[in-house]
Scaffold this motif. Structure first.
Motif, PDB file in Angstrom:
ATOM      1  N   VAL A  45     -18.975  -5.627  42.159  1.00 51.89           N
ATOM      2  CA  VAL A  45     -19.690  -5.955  43.387  1.00 51.89           C
ATOM      3  C   VAL A  45     -20.516  -4.721  43.735  1.00 51.89           C
ATOM      4  CG1 VAL A  45     -19.512  -6.570  45.823  1.00 51.89           C
ATOM      5  CG2 VAL A  45     -17.882  -7.525  44.178  1.00 51.89           C
ATOM      6  N   GLY A  46     -21.833  -4.882  43.734  1.00 45.75           N
ATOM      7  CA  GLY A  46     -22.727  -3.761  44.025  1.00 45.75           C
ATOM      8  C   GLY A  46     -22.795  -3.459  45.515  1.00 45.75           C
ATOM      9  N   LYS A  47     -23.359  -2.301  45.814  1.00 45.18           N
ATOM     10  CA  LYS A  47     -23.498  -1.863  47.203  1.00 45.18           C
ATOM     11  C   LYS A  47     -24.931  -1.399  47.423  1.00 45.18           C
ATOM     12  CE  LYS A  47     -21.460   1.402  50.472  1.00 45.18           C
ATOM     13  NZ  LYS A  47     -20.532   2.549  50.612  1.00 45.18           N
ATOM     14  N   ALA A  48     -25.494  -1.700  48.589  1.00 47.47           N
ATOM     15  CA  ALA A  48     -26.858  -1.274  48.919  1.00 47.47           C
ATOM     16  C   ALA A  48     -26.944   0.244  48.795  1.00 47.47           C
ATOM     17  CB  ALA A  48     -27.220  -1.707  50.333  1.00 47.47           C
ATOM     18  N   GLY A  49     -27.960   0.724  48.140  1.00 44.66           N
ATOM     19  CA  GLY A  49     -28.133   2.151  47.938  1.00 44.66           C
ATOM     20  C   GLY A  49     -27.383   2.687  46.730  1.00 44.66           C
ATOM     21  N   GLY A  50     -26.706   1.809  45.992  1.00 47.99           N
ATOM     22  CA  GLY A  50     -25.977   2.225  44.795  1.00 47.99           C
ATOM     23  C   GLY A  50     -24.482   2.242  45.026  1.00 47.99           C
ATOM     24  N   GLY A  51     -23.769   2.231  43.958  1.00 41.69           N
ATOM     25  CA  GLY A  51     -22.304   2.236  44.050  1.00 41.69           C
ATOM     26  C   GLY A  51     -21.742   0.840  44.089  1.00 41.69           C
ATOM     27  N   GLY A  52     -20.712   0.657  44.884  1.00 46.91           N
ATOM     28  CA  GLY A  52     -19.993  -0.598  44.924  1.00 46.91           C
ATOM     29  C   GLY A  52     -18.618  -0.383  44.333  1.00 46.91           C
ATOM     30  N   PRO A  82      -5.259 -14.459  42.277  1.00 46.73           N
ATOM     31  CA  PRO A  82      -5.950 -13.393  42.993  1.00 46.73           C
ATOM     32  C   PRO A  82      -5.051 -12.284  43.529  1.00 46.73           C
ATOM     33  CG  PRO A  82      -5.981 -15.411  44.297  1.00 46.73           C
ATOM     34  CD  PRO A  82      -5.418 -15.757  42.953  1.00 46.73           C
ATOM     35  N   GLU A  83      -3.740 -12.533  43.667  1.00 44.14           N
ATOM     36  CA  GLU A  83      -2.869 -11.443  44.124  1.00 44.14           C
ATOM     37  C   GLU A  83      -2.799 -10.334  43.087  1.00 44.14           C
ATOM     38  OE1 GLU A  83      -0.078 -13.093  41.266  1.00 44.14           O
ATOM     39  OE2 GLU A  83      -1.394 -14.106  42.664  1.00 44.14           O
ATOM     40  N   SER A  84      -3.253 -10.613  41.852  1.00 46.95           N
ATOM     41  CA  SER A  84      -3.211  -9.613  40.781  1.00 46.95           C
ATOM     42  C   SER A  84      -4.467  -8.752  40.717  1.00 46.95           C
ATOM     43  CB  SER A  84      -3.001 -10.309  39.432  1.00 46.95           C
ATOM     44  OG  SER A  84      -4.175 -11.006  39.030  1.00 46.95           O
ATOM     45  N   VAL A  85      -5.363  -8.879  41.696  1.00 43.91           N
ATOM     46  CA  VAL A  85      -6.610  -8.118  41.674  1.00 43.91           C
ATOM     47  C   VAL A  85      -6.307  -6.625  41.741  1.00 43.91           C
ATOM     48  CG1 VAL A  85      -7.050  -8.137  44.187  1.00 43.91           C
ATOM     49  CG2 VAL A  85      -8.971  -8.028  42.569  1.00 43.91           C
ATOM     50  N   GLY A  86      -7.079  -5.858  40.996  1.00 41.50           N
ATOM     51  CA  GLY A  86      -6.910  -4.409  41.009  1.00 41.50           C
ATOM     52  C   GLY A  86      -8.246  -3.704  40.851  1.00 41.50           C
ATOM     53  N   THR A  87      -8.455  -2.697  41.696  1.00 39.10           N
ATOM     54  CA  THR A  87      -9.682  -1.898  41.626  1.00 39.10           C
ATOM     55  C   THR A  87      -9.372  -0.426  41.377  1.00 39.10           C
ATOM     56  OG1 THR A  87      -9.680  -1.454  44.001  1.00 39.10           O
ATOM     57  CG2 THR A  87     -10.859  -3.432  43.258  1.00 39.10           C
ATOM     58  N   GLY A  88      -8.085  -0.080  41.384  1.00 41.58           N
ATOM     59  CA  GLY A  88      -7.699   1.318  41.287  1.00 41.58           C
ATOM     60  C   GLY A  88      -7.630   1.994  42.647  1.00 41.58           C
ATOM     61  N   GLN A  89      -7.895   1.227  43.708  1.00 45.99           N
ATOM     62  CA  GLN A  89      -7.854   1.762  45.076  1.00 45.99           C
ATOM     63  C   GLN A  89      -7.002   0.818  45.926  1.00 45.99           C
ATOM     64  OE1 GLN A  89     -11.775   3.028  46.571  1.00 45.99           O
ATOM     65  NE2 GLN A  89     -12.563   2.550  44.522  1.00 45.99           N
ATOM     66  N   ASN A  90      -5.818   1.264  46.289  1.00 45.84           N
ATOM     67  CA  ASN A  90      -4.851   0.415  47.001  1.00 45.84           C
ATOM     68  C   ASN A  90      -5.423  -0.214  48.264  1.00 45.84           C
ATOM     69  OD1 ASN A  90      -2.914   0.914  45.080  1.00 45.84           O
ATOM     70  ND2 ASN A  90      -1.989   2.621  46.196  1.00 45.84           N
ATOM     71  N   ARG A  91      -6.204   0.535  49.017  1.00 44.68           N
ATOM     72  CA  ARG A  91      -6.777   0.015  50.261  1.00 44.68           C
ATOM     73  C   ARG A  91      -7.712  -1.166  49.981  1.00 44.68           C
ATOM     74  NH1 ARG A  91     -11.415   0.920  52.734  1.00 44.68           N
ATOM     75  NH2 ARG A  91     -11.992   2.616  51.365  1.00 44.68           N
ATOM     76  N   ILE A  92      -8.565  -1.021  48.976  1.00 41.37           N
ATOM     77  CA  ILE A  92      -9.489  -2.110  48.619  1.00 41.37           C
ATOM     78  C   ILE A  92      -8.719  -3.298  48.055  1.00 41.37           C
ATOM     79  CG2 ILE A  92     -11.374  -2.785  47.074  1.00 41.37           C
ATOM     80  CD1 ILE A  92     -12.529   0.014  47.455  1.00 41.37           C
ATOM     81  N   ASP A  93      -7.705  -3.039  47.236  1.00 39.75           N
ATOM     82  CA  ASP A  93      -6.900  -4.129  46.671  1.00 39.75           C
ATOM     83  C   ASP A  93      -6.258  -4.959  47.781  1.00 39.75           C
ATOM     84  OD1 ASP A  93      -7.600  -2.989  44.274  1.00 39.75           O
ATOM     85  OD2 ASP A  93      -5.602  -2.212  43.822  1.00 39.75           O
ATOM     86  N   ALA A  94      -5.657  -4.292  48.750  1.00 39.23           N
ATOM     87  CA  ALA A  94      -5.007  -4.994  49.865  1.00 39.23           C
ATOM     88  C   ALA A  94      -6.034  -5.795  50.661  1.00 39.23           C
ATOM     89  CB  ALA A  94      -4.287  -3.994  50.768  1.00 39.23           C
ATOM     90  N   PHE A  95      -7.220  -5.234  50.862  1.00 39.97           N
ATOM     91  CA  PHE A  95      -8.275  -5.948  51.592  1.00 39.97           C
ATOM     92  C   PHE A  95      -8.724  -7.185  50.816  1.00 39.97           C
ATOM     93  CE2 PHE A  95     -12.769  -6.618  52.712  1.00 39.97           C
ATOM     94  CZ  PHE A  95     -12.595  -6.917  54.059  1.00 39.97           C
TER      95      PHE A  95
END
Length: 191
Positions: A45-52, A82-95
């Motif tokens: 998922v991209g982010k405005a201005g780069g990143g995501g 979807p409960e198995s989603v992982g981004t490497g960032q616990n806060r984002i995963d929980a969100f």
């Protein structure tokens, strides 16, 4: 000497191309169960201005059936948990698991069921189907490329784009892109 080397390279290239082109979707006819251990379902998922952010699903299941007489009648069914989603960032995963995005507690499955497979070359196809997430179902399209076929296994590289707002997951737009880019490796075992 230089001409001789170029000639050998040209002959070698002619020998290699037909061997690679020999494997086709028609050769892959049969039913396969997707092996999660040898597969991956990744997204960005991209982010405005780069990143995501990038993520993946650790749990999913599915099957692929390639029709011997008519590849267009083939079928793909995938269920993602979807409960198995992982981004490497616990806060984002929980969100992402929360009711703001996947609402995994109330919607424990995301399903894709193909409705048609349209061959675009000997090794590629466009797969149309119905994606269901958060109780909403919409038509989606993915591109699949045969990436390997040997002794009872098949491997596809699958890509596609999904608009998350259609499924009630538009939190954070327009800062975060509405487009989710999927990049999947699906390994299936015959049987």
């Amino acid at each position: 000497m230089h001409k001789r080397i170029l000639g050998l390279v040209a002959v070698a290239a002619c020998l290699v191309v037909p061997a690679a082109a020999a494997v086709s979707l028609g050769d892959a006819a049969g039913s396969y169960t997707i092996s999660p251990a040898a597969s991956s379902i990744r997204f960005t998922v991209g982010k405005a201005g780069g990143g995501g952010f990038d993520g993946a699903f650790a749990r999913f299941k599915g099957n692929i059936r390639i029709d011997n007489s008519d590849v267009e009648r083939s079928r793909v069914n995938i269920t993602i948990f979807p409960e198995s989603v992982g981004t490497g960032q616990n806060r984002i995963d929980a969100f992402l698991r929360s009711d703001a995005v996947f609402d995994a507690a109330n919607n424990p499955e995301i399903q894709f069921r193909s409705t048609s497979v349209n061959r675009t070359s000997a090794t590629t196809a466009v797969i149309d189907g119905r994606l269901t997430a958060r109780g909403k179902t919409f038509p989606e399209k993915f591109t699949a490329e045969l990436d390997g076929l040997k002794s009872g296994t098949i491997k596809f590289h699958v890509t596609g784009k999904v608009l998350r707002s259609r499924y009630g997951m538009d939190v954070g737009t327009p800062l975060y892109s509405n487009v989710v880019d999927f990049d999947m490796t699906l390994m299936g075992r015959r049987g």
